[in-house]
Design an enzyme around this catalytic site. Sequence first.
Site, PDB file in Angstrom:
ATOM      1  N   HIS A  66       0.838  -1.207   0.000  1.00 30.71           N
ATOM      2  CA  HIS A  66       0.000   0.000   0.000  1.00 30.71           C
ATOM      3  C   HIS A  66       0.872   1.255   0.000  1.00 30.71           C
ATOM      4  CE1 HIS A  66      -3.266  -2.757   1.198  1.00 30.71           C
ATOM      5  NE2 HIS A  66      -4.064  -1.845   0.657  1.00 30.71           N
ATOM      6  N   LYS A 114      -0.658   5.047   4.452  1.00 28.47           N
ATOM      7  CA  LYS A 114      -1.484   4.100   5.216  1.00 28.47           C
ATOM      8  C   LYS A 114      -0.889   3.882   6.598  1.00 28.47           C
ATOM      9  CE  LYS A 114      -3.882  -0.334   4.764  1.00 28.47           C
ATOM     10  NZ  LYS A 114      -5.193   0.233   5.076  1.00 28.47           N
TER      11      LYS A 114
END
Length: 252
Positions: free
Chosen positions: A143, A147
């Site tokens: 990701h 995040k």
Amino acid sequence: MVKIIMHGCNGHMGQVISDIVEKDPNAQIVAGIDIADQGKNSYPVFTNIDDCQVEADAVIDFSSPKAFDKLMDYCEKRTLPVVLCTTGLNEEQLARVEESAKKIAVLKSANMSLGINTLLKLVQDAARVLATAGFDMEIVEKHHNLKVDAPSGTALALADSLNEAMDNQYHYVYDRSQRREKRDAREIGISAVRGGSIVGEHEVIFAGQDEVIEFKHTAYSKAVFGKGAVEAAKYLAGKPAGRYDMSDVIEG
Ligand SMILES: NC(=O)c1ccc[n+]([C@@H]2O[C@H](COP(=O)([O-])OP(=O)(O)OC[C@H]3O[C@@H](n4cnc5c(N)ncnc54)[C@H](O)[C@@H]3O)[C@@H](O)[C@H]2O)c1
């Protein structure tokens, strides 16, 4: 026309959903809720959830675990179905999801995309054959660098799917740096990569003797989650109290 309250309306996903709903003749955002607002949305925005008394059919939530308890109090008080998309909820909050589902319709999914929800089923079939034959199961997720939670809620959902297919006999390992020993046959390793602007990649690896099978899902844009959340809100509108998930939406 399904009337939606967008909780976390000024965040990345809140804005993605605002764009999707603008083009959807069967849905409308009637109000937004966020802690901060610059007045940029075409709908009224409330910075205190209790001030929002706009008539609606469902709430979509993409916000923060910190907002969760007040959100559930609000939805229960107004008997509003809620699509919970925020990840990183703690054990207590997960228990509250089940409690609330006795009073209102609650759909919670760590990943709203059609592809991931199909993958959750496919890997169960693979696990029953391959893990039973001695293949090791590992998950790698990637990701963007903004995040904050790791591993991703989707990686955990994939691990839960694998584990459920194997009668919940597996445990999860997130970090091997503290141990110097071989992996256990009954472990599912979960590794998290964070960098750049990666929207979301999930790989489930079945590693056997001399052969490896990999299932991989790549999200190229956050719109895949937004579309799923809007479809979930349409599905949930008018539904009785209960716990729902994306497989209910896919199966109609
Ligand atoms: N389920 C899925 O498919 C999926 C997909 C993408 C993101 N997510 C999750 O959704 C959440 C939000 O993602 P994002 O990328 O939009 O994040 P973001 O940080 O861009 O947006 C979150 C928004 O929520 C608001 N917010 C924070 N606390 C609040 C409170 N107490 N009350 C009201 N609003 C509050 C913030 O001001 C912000 O505008 C994260 O937990 C993320 O992991 C889930």
